[in-house]
Design a protein around this motif. Structure first.
Motif, PDB file in Angstrom:
ATOM      1  N   UNK A  62       0.695  -1.287  -0.166  1.00 14.73           N
ATOM      2  CA  UNK A  62       0.091  -0.154   0.008  1.00 14.73           C
ATOM      3  C   UNK A  62       0.746   1.080  -0.052  1.00 14.73           C
ATOM      4  N   UNK A  63       2.136   1.256   0.447  1.00 18.26           N
ATOM      5  CA  UNK A  63       2.722   2.336   0.531  1.00 18.26           C
ATOM      6  C   UNK A  63       4.063   2.367  -0.559  1.00 18.26           C
ATOM      7  N   UNK A  64       4.038   1.437  -1.636  1.00 17.45           N
ATOM      8  CA  UNK A  64       5.236   1.580  -2.508  1.00 17.45           C
ATOM      9  C   UNK A  64       5.657   2.947  -2.923  1.00 17.45           C
ATOM     10  N   UNK A  65       4.724   3.617  -3.406  1.00 15.98           N
ATOM     11  CA  UNK A  65       5.125   4.924  -3.685  1.00 15.98           C
ATOM     12  C   UNK A  65       5.890   5.945  -2.645  1.00 15.98           C
ATOM     13  N   UNK A  66       5.228   5.688  -1.473  1.00 17.28           N
ATOM     14  CA  UNK A  66       5.724   6.501  -0.287  1.00 17.28           C
ATOM     15  C   UNK A  66       7.148   6.066  -0.203  1.00 17.28           C
ATOM     16  N   UNK A  67       7.484   4.801  -0.081  1.00 13.57           N
ATOM     17  CA  UNK A  67       8.849   4.121   0.029  1.00 13.57           C
ATOM     18  C   UNK A  67       9.700   4.507  -0.889  1.00 13.57           C
ATOM     19  N   UNK A  68       9.239   4.511  -2.337  1.00 13.25           N
ATOM     20  CA  UNK A  68      10.033   4.945  -3.388  1.00 13.25           C
ATOM     21  C   UNK A  68      10.654   6.391  -3.251  1.00 13.25           C
ATOM     22  N   UNK A  69       9.539   7.214  -2.715  1.00 12.43           N
ATOM     23  CA  UNK A  69      10.055   8.704  -2.537  1.00 12.43           C
ATOM     24  C   UNK A  69      10.900   8.824  -1.529  1.00 12.43           C
ATOM     25  N   UNK A  70      10.663   8.110  -0.386  1.00 14.56           N
ATOM     26  CA  UNK A  70      11.596   8.154   0.621  1.00 14.56           C
ATOM     27  C   UNK A  70      13.118   7.635   0.314  1.00 14.56           C
ATOM     28  N   UNK A  71      13.118   6.830  -0.470  1.00 14.15           N
ATOM     29  CA  UNK A  71      14.510   6.220  -0.671  1.00 14.15           C
ATOM     30  C   UNK A  71      15.189   7.075  -1.741  1.00 14.15           C
ATOM     31  N   UNK A  72      14.462   7.728  -2.585  1.00 13.54           N
ATOM     32  CA  UNK A  72      14.831   8.824  -3.462  1.00 13.54           C
ATOM     33  C   UNK A  72      15.592  10.135  -2.618  1.00 13.54           C
ATOM     34  N   UNK A  73      14.540  10.562  -1.576  1.00 11.04           N
ATOM     35  CA  UNK A  73      14.803  11.566  -0.937  1.00 11.04           C
ATOM     36  C   UNK A  73      16.097  11.266  -0.233  1.00 11.04           C
ATOM     37  N   UNK A  74      16.474  10.125   0.370  1.00 16.20           N
ATOM     38  CA  UNK A  74      17.669   9.994   0.865  1.00 16.20           C
ATOM     39  C   UNK A  74      18.942   9.589   0.103  1.00 16.20           C
ATOM     40  N   UNK A  75      18.618   9.835  -1.209  1.00 17.50           N
ATOM     41  CA  UNK A  75      20.015   9.556  -1.920  1.00 17.50           C
ATOM     42  C   UNK A  75      20.072  10.934  -2.478  1.00 17.50           C
ATOM     43  N   UNK A  76      19.288  11.959  -2.227  1.00 20.41           N
ATOM     44  CA  UNK A  76      19.540  13.258  -2.835  1.00 20.41           C
ATOM     45  C   UNK A  76      19.807  14.329  -1.908  1.00 20.41           C
ATOM     46  N   UNK A  77      20.295  15.388  -2.193  1.00 18.62           N
ATOM     47  CA  UNK A  77      20.578  16.551  -1.088  1.00 18.62           C
ATOM     48  C   UNK A  77      19.349  16.707  -0.525  1.00 18.62           C
ATOM     49  N   UNK A  78      19.573  16.973   0.986  1.00 15.91           N
ATOM     50  CA  UNK A  78      18.509  17.192   1.890  1.00 15.91           C
ATOM     51  C   UNK A  78      18.104  18.591   1.338  1.00 15.91           C
ATOM     52  N   UNK A  79      16.432  18.731   1.158  1.00 15.07           N
ATOM     53  CA  UNK A  79      15.882  19.958   0.912  1.00 15.07           C
ATOM     54  C   UNK A  79      14.798  20.131   1.822  1.00 15.07           C
ATOM     55  N   UNK A  80      14.692  21.289   2.453  1.00 14.92           N
ATOM     56  CA  UNK A  80      13.372  21.410   3.362  1.00 14.92           C
ATOM     57  C   UNK A  80      12.291  21.915   2.374  1.00 14.92           C
ATOM     58  N   UNK A  81      10.917  21.068   2.715  1.00 10.30           N
ATOM     59  CA  UNK A  81       9.811  21.259   2.146  1.00 10.30           C
ATOM     60  C   UNK A  81       9.349  22.819   2.421  1.00 10.30           C
ATOM     61  N   UNK A  82       8.784  23.626   1.142  1.00  9.28           N
ATOM     62  CA  UNK A  82       8.393  24.867   1.385  1.00  9.28           C
ATOM     63  C   UNK A  82       9.402  25.818   1.143  1.00  9.28           C
ATOM     64  N   UNK A  83      10.639  25.331   1.146  1.00 11.33           N
ATOM     65  CA  UNK A  83      11.770  26.406   0.874  1.00 11.33           C
ATOM     66  C   UNK A  83      11.893  27.054  -0.547  1.00 11.33           C
ATOM     67  N   UNK A  84      11.033  26.281  -1.457  1.00 13.01           N
ATOM     68  CA  UNK A  84      11.286  26.930  -2.831  1.00 13.01           C
ATOM     69  C   UNK A  84      10.402  28.083  -2.970  1.00 13.01           C
ATOM     70  N   UNK A  85       9.475  28.462  -2.116  1.00  8.59           N
ATOM     71  CA  UNK A  85       8.702  29.680  -2.316  1.00  8.59           C
ATOM     72  C   UNK A  85       9.621  30.903  -1.554  1.00  8.59           C
ATOM     73  N   UNK A  86      10.730  30.677  -1.038  1.00  8.81           N
ATOM     74  CA  UNK A  86      11.914  31.579  -0.312  1.00  8.81           C
ATOM     75  C   UNK A  86      13.025  31.614  -0.763  1.00  8.81           C
ATOM     76  N   UNK A  87      13.424  30.636  -1.759  1.00  5.70           N
ATOM     77  CA  UNK A  87      14.911  30.411  -2.368  1.00  5.70           C
ATOM     78  C   UNK A  87      14.937  30.080  -3.696  1.00  5.70           C
ATOM     79  N   UNK A  88      15.556  30.823  -4.607  1.00  3.83           N
ATOM     80  CA  UNK A  88      15.701  30.316  -5.922  1.00  3.83           C
ATOM     81  C   UNK A  88      14.827  31.264  -6.831  1.00  3.83           C
ATOM     82  N   UNK A  89      14.866  30.786  -7.975  1.00  5.87           N
ATOM     83  CA  UNK A  89      13.764  31.862  -9.128  1.00  5.87           C
ATOM     84  C   UNK A  89      12.530  31.821  -8.848  1.00  5.87           C
ATOM     85  N   UNK A  90      11.873  30.689  -8.002  1.00  7.38           N
ATOM     86  CA  UNK A  90      10.501  30.687  -7.979  1.00  7.38           C
ATOM     87  C   UNK A  90      10.054  31.804  -6.905  1.00  7.38           C
ATOM     88  N   UNK A  91      11.017  32.236  -6.320  1.00  9.60           N
ATOM     89  CA  UNK A  91      10.693  33.112  -5.050  1.00  9.60           C
ATOM     90  C   UNK A  91      10.545  34.654  -5.525  1.00  9.60           C
TER      91      UNK A  91
END
Length: 256
Positions: free
Chosen positions: A88-117
């Motif tokens: 039931x949680x295959x997608x959740x586990x996959x997303x978690x595994x991907x996140x642990x292999x990529x640079x840590x990024x705090x959720x919501x930060x994109x509204x304050x940092x970078x071009x989108x801000x």
């Protein structure tokens, strides 16, 4: 943060949280007396019944046999639960595994940092240049109707001891087919996001970003006419039980 929640699982309680408030399926902490998990829909009442039944079985076993018999009896059942939960949680586990292999990024930060801000930064600068005063807030509350357009400045009024008081301000601007907004609360939190108006006139912000003391979080919010003057606004941050409620009043344009 997601990794930490997975490590903690559902057997650890957060201070002041009943065990049944913690969903055994996804680990979300729900408000007390919640029937269904707000994240995955798990029936928390059935979860409590299963937990109580397991506890009763454990207490009725003889002390010398309890641990061994309970573990050997539950292993097949726990194994089946693990298989079902994983499926039931295959997608959740996959997303978690991907996140642990990529640079840590705090959720919501994109509204304050970078071009989108950029558009939000411009709104914030404009809002800080013309902050809402208490006199303007009183004038906004004294109007007989909401303005036809949603764009503009807003006084955010919150309940306080003995009445309501100015608790922050917001600025809303039209963008494409929807709106973008920034809000500053008196507690130091800044909120940014995009919103669309549904057929019922309700403003829906399916995703917002918040910044408080240098930390970021994501969430969702909504606003709808009160039926009189003003808009009832609601907001909730992900992984949090706290719900923000207030009333926003449109500040009339300065004629000077």
């Amino acid at each position: 943060m997601a990794e930490e929640r997975l490590k903690k699982g559902t057997r650890q309680q957060e201070p002041g949280v009943e065990m049944d408030a913690v969903c055994e399926r996804c680990g979300t902490v729900n408000p007390e007396e919640t029937l269904l998990c707000k994240n995955c829909g798990n029936n928390l009442r059935d979860q409590r019944a299963r937990r109580m039944a397991t506890a009763e079985i454990y207490e009725n076993l003889e002390p010398t046999q309890s641990k061994f018999r309970l573990l050997t009896g539950l292993l097949p059942f726990l194994g089946l639960l693990m298989i079902v939960w994983t499926a039931m949680n295959v997608e959740r586990i996959e997303n978690w595994l991907i996140s642990t292999q990529s640079p840590e990024q705090e959720f919501g930060e994109e509204y304050f940092v970078g071009g989108q801000s950029a558009p939000y930064d411009a709104l914030l600068a404009e809002m800080e240049k013309h902050p809402v005063t208490r006199d303007q807030a009183k004038l906004a509350m004294s109007q007989t109707a909401n303005p036809a357009e949603l764009e503009g400045r807003y006084a955010i009024m919150q309940k306080a001891f003995g009445g309501i008081e100015l608790g922050g301000q917001a600025l809303v601007a039209k963008q494409d087919n929807g709106y973008i907004f920034v809000a500053n609360l008196d507690n130091g939190m800044e909120i940014r996001g995009t919103a669309d108006v549904d057929s019922g006139g309700k403003l829906q912000a399916e995703r917002i970003g918040a910044r408080f003391e240098g930390k970021y979080a994501s969430g969702a919010g909504a606003a709808q006419p009160t039926g009189g003057v003003g808009y009832s606004i609601y907001g909730i941050l992900d992984l949090s039980n706290a719900v923000f409620e207030a009333t926003a009043y449109a500040v009339p344009p300065d004629k000077s």
